[in-house]
Design a protein around this motif. Structure first.
Motif, PDB file in Angstrom:
ATOM      1  N   LYS A  47       0.823  -1.214   0.000  1.00  0.00           N
ATOM      2  CA  LYS A  47       0.000   0.000   0.000  1.00  0.00           C
ATOM      3  C   LYS A  47       0.853   1.260   0.000  1.00  0.00           C
ATOM      4  CE  LYS A  47      -3.577  -2.047   2.953  1.00  0.00           C
ATOM      5  NZ  LYS A  47      -4.456  -2.573   1.983  1.00  0.00           N
ATOM      6  N   HIS A  48       1.877   1.256   0.830  1.00  0.00           N
ATOM      7  CA  HIS A  48       2.725   2.442   0.973  1.00  0.00           C
ATOM      8  C   HIS A  48       3.382   2.803  -0.363  1.00  0.00           C
ATOM      9  CE1 HIS A  48       5.281   5.393   2.836  1.00  0.00           C
ATOM     10  NE2 HIS A  48       6.370   4.774   2.394  1.00  0.00           N
ATOM     11  N   VAL A  49       3.909   1.823  -1.048  1.00  0.00           N
ATOM     12  CA  VAL A  49       4.577   2.064  -2.335  1.00  0.00           C
ATOM     13  C   VAL A  49       3.555   2.545  -3.373  1.00  0.00           C
ATOM     14  CG1 VAL A  49       5.873   0.959  -4.205  1.00  0.00           C
ATOM     15  CG2 VAL A  49       6.403   0.414  -1.835  1.00  0.00           C
ATOM     16  N   ARG A  50       2.372   1.907  -3.401  1.00  0.00           N
ATOM     17  CA  ARG A  50       1.325   2.311  -4.357  1.00  0.00           C
ATOM     18  C   ARG A  50       0.857   3.737  -4.101  1.00  0.00           C
ATOM     19  NH1 ARG A  50      -1.105  -2.498  -2.994  1.00  0.00           N
ATOM     20  NH2 ARG A  50      -2.867  -1.429  -2.031  1.00  0.00           N
ATOM     21  N   ALA A  51       0.852   4.144  -2.829  1.00  0.00           N
ATOM     22  CA  ALA A  51       0.313   5.454  -2.473  1.00  0.00           C
ATOM     23  C   ALA A  51       1.295   6.601  -2.707  1.00  0.00           C
ATOM     24  CB  ALA A  51      -0.119   5.454  -1.012  1.00  0.00           C
ATOM     25  N   GLN A  52       2.584   6.314  -2.849  1.00  0.00           N
ATOM     26  CA  GLN A  52       3.578   7.388  -2.960  1.00  0.00           C
ATOM     27  C   GLN A  52       3.326   8.359  -4.119  1.00  0.00           C
ATOM     28  OE1 GLN A  52       7.262   5.198  -2.760  1.00  0.00           O
ATOM     29  NE2 GLN A  52       7.482   5.629  -0.580  1.00  0.00           N
ATOM     30  N   PRO A  53       3.046   7.885  -5.349  1.00  0.00           N
ATOM     31  CA  PRO A  53       2.798   8.852  -6.426  1.00  0.00           C
ATOM     32  C   PRO A  53       1.560   9.718  -6.173  1.00  0.00           C
ATOM     33  CG  PRO A  53       3.241   6.669  -7.323  1.00  0.00           C
ATOM     34  CD  PRO A  53       3.089   6.508  -5.843  1.00  0.00           C
ATOM     35  N   VAL A  54       0.548   9.147  -5.546  1.00  0.00           N
ATOM     36  CA  VAL A  54      -0.664   9.911  -5.236  1.00  0.00           C
ATOM     37  C   VAL A  54      -0.356  10.938  -4.150  1.00  0.00           C
ATOM     38  CG1 VAL A  54      -3.008   9.737  -4.295  1.00  0.00           C
ATOM     39  CG2 VAL A  54      -2.222   8.092  -6.002  1.00  0.00           C
ATOM     40  N   SER A  55       0.430  10.551  -3.161  1.00  0.00           N
ATOM     41  CA  SER A  55       0.833  11.473  -2.108  1.00  0.00           C
ATOM     42  C   SER A  55       1.591  12.666  -2.698  1.00  0.00           C
ATOM     43  CB  SER A  55       1.708  10.739  -1.093  1.00  0.00           C
ATOM     44  OG  SER A  55       2.138  11.605  -0.086  1.00  0.00           O
ATOM     45  N   LEU A  56       2.469  12.390  -3.646  1.00  0.00           N
ATOM     46  CA  LEU A  56       3.210  13.477  -4.309  1.00  0.00           C
ATOM     47  C   LEU A  56       2.275  14.394  -5.092  1.00  0.00           C
ATOM     48  CD1 LEU A  56       6.352  11.523  -5.560  1.00  0.00           C
ATOM     49  CD2 LEU A  56       6.257  13.242  -3.743  1.00  0.00           C
ATOM     50  N   ALA A  57       1.257  13.814  -5.725  1.00  0.00           N
ATOM     51  CA  ALA A  57       0.291  14.630  -6.464  1.00  0.00           C
ATOM     52  C   ALA A  57      -0.455  15.567  -5.515  1.00  0.00           C
ATOM     53  CB  ALA A  57      -0.680  13.731  -7.226  1.00  0.00           C
ATOM     54  N   TYR A  58      -0.815  15.067  -4.325  1.00  0.00           N
ATOM     55  CA  TYR A  58      -1.442  15.934  -3.318  1.00  0.00           C
ATOM     56  C   TYR A  58      -0.487  17.054  -2.925  1.00  0.00           C
ATOM     57  CZ  TYR A  58      -5.801  13.478  -2.213  1.00  0.00           C
ATOM     58  OH  TYR A  58      -7.063  12.952  -2.252  1.00  0.00           O
ATOM     59  N   GLU A  59       0.763  16.706  -2.674  1.00  0.00           N
ATOM     60  CA  GLU A  59       1.755  17.709  -2.266  1.00  0.00           C
ATOM     61  C   GLU A  59       1.935  18.785  -3.333  1.00  0.00           C
ATOM     62  OE1 GLU A  59       5.443  15.918  -1.020  1.00  0.00           O
ATOM     63  OE2 GLU A  59       4.417  14.587   0.391  1.00  0.00           O
ATOM     64  N   ARG A  60       1.813  18.400  -4.584  1.00  0.00           N
ATOM     65  CA  ARG A  60       1.979  19.348  -5.702  1.00  0.00           C
ATOM     66  C   ARG A  60       0.704  20.130  -5.985  1.00  0.00           C
ATOM     67  NH1 ARG A  60       3.825  16.177 -10.570  1.00  0.00           N
ATOM     68  NH2 ARG A  60       3.848  18.240 -11.505  1.00  0.00           N
ATOM     69  N   GLY A  61      -0.363  19.870  -5.240  1.00  0.00           N
ATOM     70  CA  GLY A  61      -1.618  20.600  -5.420  1.00  0.00           C
ATOM     71  C   GLY A  61      -2.421  20.146  -6.626  1.00  0.00           C
ATOM     72  N   LEU A  62      -2.209  18.915  -7.076  1.00  0.00           N
ATOM     73  CA  LEU A  62      -2.890  18.411  -8.267  1.00  0.00           C
ATOM     74  C   LEU A  62      -4.200  17.693  -7.968  1.00  0.00           C
ATOM     75  CD1 LEU A  62       0.223  16.965 -10.136  1.00  0.00           C
ATOM     76  CD2 LEU A  62      -0.914  19.167 -10.519  1.00  0.00           C
ATOM     77  N   VAL A  63      -4.482  17.442  -6.682  1.00  0.00           N
ATOM     78  CA  VAL A  63      -5.687  16.694  -6.298  1.00  0.00           C
ATOM     79  C   VAL A  63      -6.569  17.596  -5.455  1.00  0.00           C
ATOM     80  CG1 VAL A  63      -6.584  14.617  -5.199  1.00  0.00           C
ATOM     81  CG2 VAL A  63      -4.311  14.563  -6.232  1.00  0.00           C
TER      82      VAL A  63
END
Length: 153
Positions: free
Chosen positions: A84-100
């Protein structure tokens, strides 16, 4: 009788601006035919392109119950090969970049997003997992403006 596990059902879309939008959280504790009907209802309500469904714990049953609810709904079956942690990393980065962006308030989803700690938490973040599958599928897809609902058992 034991209470069923929570089933994560999240709808998300990708805008023409390449931003991602979380549109609904319909996660619930229910029998398979009930959560399948909820996912199909959300698919029709939002006029989604397809349903993403993780099969890791339900195998072929996941697709079968969705097909029973509506045989014409397009389904993309996914299988977790990484944690789960590995799968979630790109989504977490998208949140950090303000894309979500969340369209509405999703308190239980947001609680899981803030409180789940890989390797430490004693709960399975089903809503968060469904969110990750939904956004990952939108990222991989080339079509802008797509909508989908994701199911995670």
């Amino acid at each position: 009788m034991t209470q069923p596990d929570e089933i994560g059902i999240i709808a998300a879309g990708r805008g023409e601006n390449d931003q991602w939008y979380v549109l609904a959280d319909r996660s619930l504790r229910a029998r398979p035919e009930q959560w399948a009907m909820e996912a199909v209802h959300l698919y029709h309500q939002l006029r989604a392109d397809y349903i993403v469904a993780e099969k890791n714990y339900g195998g072929d049953m996941v697709e079968a119950v969705i097909r029973n609810a509506d045989p014409d709904v397009p389904i993309k079956i996914v299988s977790a090969s990484r944690g789960k942690h590995v799968r979630a990393q790109p989504v977490s980065l998208a949140y950090e970049r303000g894309l979500v962006h969340h369209v509405g308030t999703y308190a239980q989803l947001e609680d899981q997003m803030c409180n789940w700690v890989p390797e430490e938490s004693d709960f399975s973040p089903d809503r968060l997992d469904a969110l990750v599958w939904a956004l990952t599928s939108l990222k991989v897809g080339r079509k802008r403006g797509g909508l989908l609902s994701a199911i995670r058992m």
